[in-house]
Enzyme design. Sequence first.
Site, PDB file in Angstrom:
ATOM      1  N   ASP A  75       6.016   5.071  10.181  1.00  0.00           N
ATOM      2  CA  ASP A  75       5.465   5.592  11.404  1.00  0.00           C
ATOM      3  C   ASP A  75       5.262   7.029  11.492  1.00  0.00           C
ATOM      4  O   ASP A  75       6.018   7.815  11.189  1.00  0.00           O
ATOM      5  CB  ASP A  75       6.481   5.095  12.428  1.00  0.00           C
ATOM      6  N   GLY A 111       5.787  13.474   1.120  1.00  0.00           N
ATOM      7  CA  GLY A 111       4.749  14.407   1.587  1.00  0.00           C
ATOM      8  C   GLY A 111       4.245  14.063   3.200  1.00  0.00           C
ATOM      9  O   GLY A 111       4.296  14.732   3.931  1.00  0.00           O
ATOM     10  N   GLY A 112       4.264  12.694   3.599  1.00  0.00           N
ATOM     11  CA  GLY A 112       3.797  12.719   4.883  1.00  0.00           C
ATOM     12  C   GLY A 112       4.802  12.880   5.786  1.00  0.00           C
ATOM     13  O   GLY A 112       4.685  13.557   6.835  1.00  0.00           O
ATOM     14  N   THR A 113       6.101  12.722   5.469  1.00  0.00           N
ATOM     15  CA  THR A 113       7.207  13.158   6.325  1.00  0.00           C
ATOM     16  C   THR A 113       7.246  14.630   6.418  1.00  0.00           C
ATOM     17  O   THR A 113       7.557  14.912   7.646  1.00  0.00           O
ATOM     18  CB  THR A 113       8.534  12.622   5.390  1.00  0.00           C
ATOM     19  N   ASP A 135       7.021   9.906  -6.436  1.00  0.00           N
ATOM     20  CA  ASP A 135       5.583  10.300  -7.211  1.00  0.00           C
ATOM     21  C   ASP A 135       5.901  11.678  -7.532  1.00  0.00           C
ATOM     22  O   ASP A 135       4.969  12.270  -8.235  1.00  0.00           O
ATOM     23  CB  ASP A 135       4.589  10.388  -6.008  1.00  0.00           C
ATOM     24  N   ARG A 170      -1.637  -7.111 -29.105  1.00  0.00           N
ATOM     25  CA  ARG A 170      -2.618  -7.055 -27.756  1.00  0.00           C
ATOM     26  C   ARG A 170      -2.660  -5.677 -27.202  1.00  0.00           C
ATOM     27  O   ARG A 170      -1.810  -4.695 -27.482  1.00  0.00           O
ATOM     28  CB  ARG A 170      -1.821  -7.871 -26.866  1.00  0.00           C
ATOM     29  N   MET A 177       3.097   3.552 -10.284  1.00  0.00           N
ATOM     30  CA  MET A 177       2.940   3.971  -9.030  1.00  0.00           C
ATOM     31  C   MET A 177       2.281   5.505  -9.085  1.00  0.00           C
ATOM     32  O   MET A 177       2.534   6.225 -10.229  1.00  0.00           O
ATOM     33  CB  MET A 177       4.037   4.050  -7.975  1.00  0.00           C
ATOM     34  N   HIS A 179      -0.623   7.283  -6.217  1.00  0.00           N
ATOM     35  CA  HIS A 179      -1.754   7.516  -5.713  1.00  0.00           C
ATOM     36  C   HIS A 179      -2.650   8.614  -6.036  1.00  0.00           C
ATOM     37  O   HIS A 179      -3.773   8.470  -6.635  1.00  0.00           O
ATOM     38  CB  HIS A 179      -1.832   7.152  -4.330  1.00  0.00           C
ATOM     39  N   ARG A 291      -3.745  -7.563 -21.650  1.00  0.00           N
ATOM     40  CA  ARG A 291      -3.031  -8.186 -20.504  1.00  0.00           C
ATOM     41  C   ARG A 291      -2.355  -6.958 -19.631  1.00  0.00           C
ATOM     42  O   ARG A 291      -2.528  -5.868 -20.129  1.00  0.00           O
ATOM     43  CB  ARG A 291      -1.535  -8.807 -21.216  1.00  0.00           C
TER      44      ARG A 291
HETATM   45  O1  F6P Z   1       4.490   7.448  -2.040  1.00  0.00           O
HETATM   46  C1  F6P Z   1       5.232   6.753  -2.723  1.00  0.00           C
HETATM   47  C2  F6P Z   1       4.692   5.496  -3.140  1.00  0.00           C
HETATM   48  O2  F6P Z   1       5.819   4.718  -3.851  1.00  0.00           O
HETATM   49  C3  F6P Z   1       3.288   5.644  -3.938  1.00  0.00           C
HETATM   50  O3  F6P Z   1       3.587   6.028  -5.273  1.00  0.00           O
HETATM   51  C4  F6P Z   1       2.745   4.218  -3.608  1.00  0.00           C
HETATM   52  O4  F6P Z   1       1.372   4.303  -3.966  1.00  0.00           O
HETATM   53  C5  F6P Z   1       3.318   4.140  -2.321  1.00  0.00           C
HETATM   54  O5  F6P Z   1       4.429   4.698  -1.907  1.00  0.00           O
HETATM   55  C6  F6P Z   1       3.457   2.595  -1.929  1.00  0.00           C
HETATM   56  O6  F6P Z   1       3.793   2.639  -0.554  1.00  0.00           O
HETATM   57  P1  F6P Z   1       3.851   1.153   0.036  1.00  0.00           P
HETATM   58  O7  F6P Z   1       5.585   0.886  -0.130  1.00  0.00           O
HETATM   59  O8  F6P Z   1       4.074   1.470   1.596  1.00  0.00           O
HETATM   60  O9  F6P Z   1       2.943   0.112  -0.156  1.00  0.00           O
END
Ligand code: F6P
Length: 373
Positions: A75, A111-113, A135, A170, A177, A179, A291
Site C-alpha cells: 500500500d 525502493g517503493g517504500t 533485488d 538438458r 527474481m 524485475h 526445462r
Molecule cells: O521487490 C522485491 C521482489 O521480490 C521482486 O524481485 C519481485 O519482482 C517482486 O518483489 C514480487 O512481488 P510480489 O511478492 O508482490 O509478487
Amino acid sequence: MAKNIGILTSGGDCPGLNAAIRAVGKAAQDAFGMRVIGFLNGFRGLVQDQTMELESRMLSGILTDGGTILGTSRDKPHRMKVGGKECDMTGAIVDTYHRHQLEALVCLGGGGTQKNALRLHEAGLHILTLPKTIDNDIALTDLSFGFDTAVGIATEAIDRLHSTATSHNRIILVEVMGHRAGWLALEAGVAGGADIILIPEIPYDLVQVAKAIRERSRKGKHFSIVVVAEGAMSREDAKYVGKLVSQKEKARGKIGRKKISEELQRFHDGHVGHTIHLTRKLEELTQQESRLTILGHLQRGGTPSAADRVLATRLGTKCAECLENGRYGVMLAVQGDDIVPVPLEKVVKQKKLVPANHALIHSARLVGTHFGD
Ligand code: F6P
C-alpha cells in the site's frame, strides 16, 4: 519523558526484517529508554491505526525468523485502495502519527517504500528508513538486507539443477527474481557456475543464446544452465520499452503520460512468465530438451543468512542512534565499511542497476559465462 517511536515494514517481505525490527527495538528501548510501537501491514496499519506494542519479550527469539512479525503490504499512503477506490490517505497517517505522539517513524522497505517514506517526510513527519530488498537495487547503499539470503537460496537451487541437467543432457532455465535489476541473477549465476546469465540491463539476442548453447555441445558439454532474471528482455522488447519510456519523458500533459504508463504496464504484465516462451524457443533453436524452474517466492522465504542478520543488526542499531540524535529524513546505507545516513531525496532519484562494465560481469565473461549479447 520516553520518546515514542513507530516502526513498520512495507513492500515485499524478505529475510532479515525481523532481525532489523529486533535491532531497532532492542537498542531504542534498552540503550536509549524509548517506547517502540509497531504498525501492522505496512502503511495501511498507520491509516487503520493497527498497532503492536514491541516490548522486550516481543523482540526475543525473532532474530532467525523469516518474514516480518509486523506483516507487510504494498500500500502507498497517497494511493491507497479504500472501499474499492484509490484515495490519498496521507492525512490519516499524519493524524495517527500525532495521536500516538510519535517522535519518529522508522520504515523498513525497498525502493517503493523509500519513495513513500519521503512523501511522509515532506508531510512534516520525522522519518528514518532502512534498505531491504532481495533485488539489491536501492540507490546509494552497497547492500540491502535480504539480498545475501536470496543469493544463497538461488545458488543452492542452481547447484541442484546442475546434477539433473547433466544427467539428462538438458538445458535448464532458472528464473530468479529481479524485475528491473539483475544483481540476484548475476551473483547467484556466478556462484552457481551458470553457463548463461540473462539480466534486464543486458538485452539478449535469442540467436546468440542458442549459439552459445550449441557451441557448448560441440565442445562435449551437453547440458546448459541458463539463469534468467524475471525482467530480462530480448533486444526487440528492450527497444520497444525504451521507446515508450522516452515517449513518456517527452509527453506533455498528464493524460498523455498516463496512456504511455498504461501501455508500459500492459507490456510488463504480459512479460510475466516470458521464460516459458524462452524455454520453448531455445529447445526449438538448439534441438536440445529444455526445462524451466521458476524459483519465485522461495527466494524471499525462510531464515536469514548470517550475513543478513549481521547487516540488519548493524543498520537497526545505527538507526536507533539516529533516533537518539534526532537525525531524520534519511535512509541508513552501507557504504564501504560504514553505515551512513543518506538523504531520502537522493535515494529515490535513481535505481541501482548493474552497470554493463561491472567487474563481476567481466570476471564471469573470463570464465566463459555468456550474457546473451
Ligand atoms: O521487490 C522485491 C521482489 O521480490 C521482486 O524481485 C519481485 O519482482 C517482486 O518483489 C514480487 O512481488 P510480489 O511478492 O508482490 O509478487
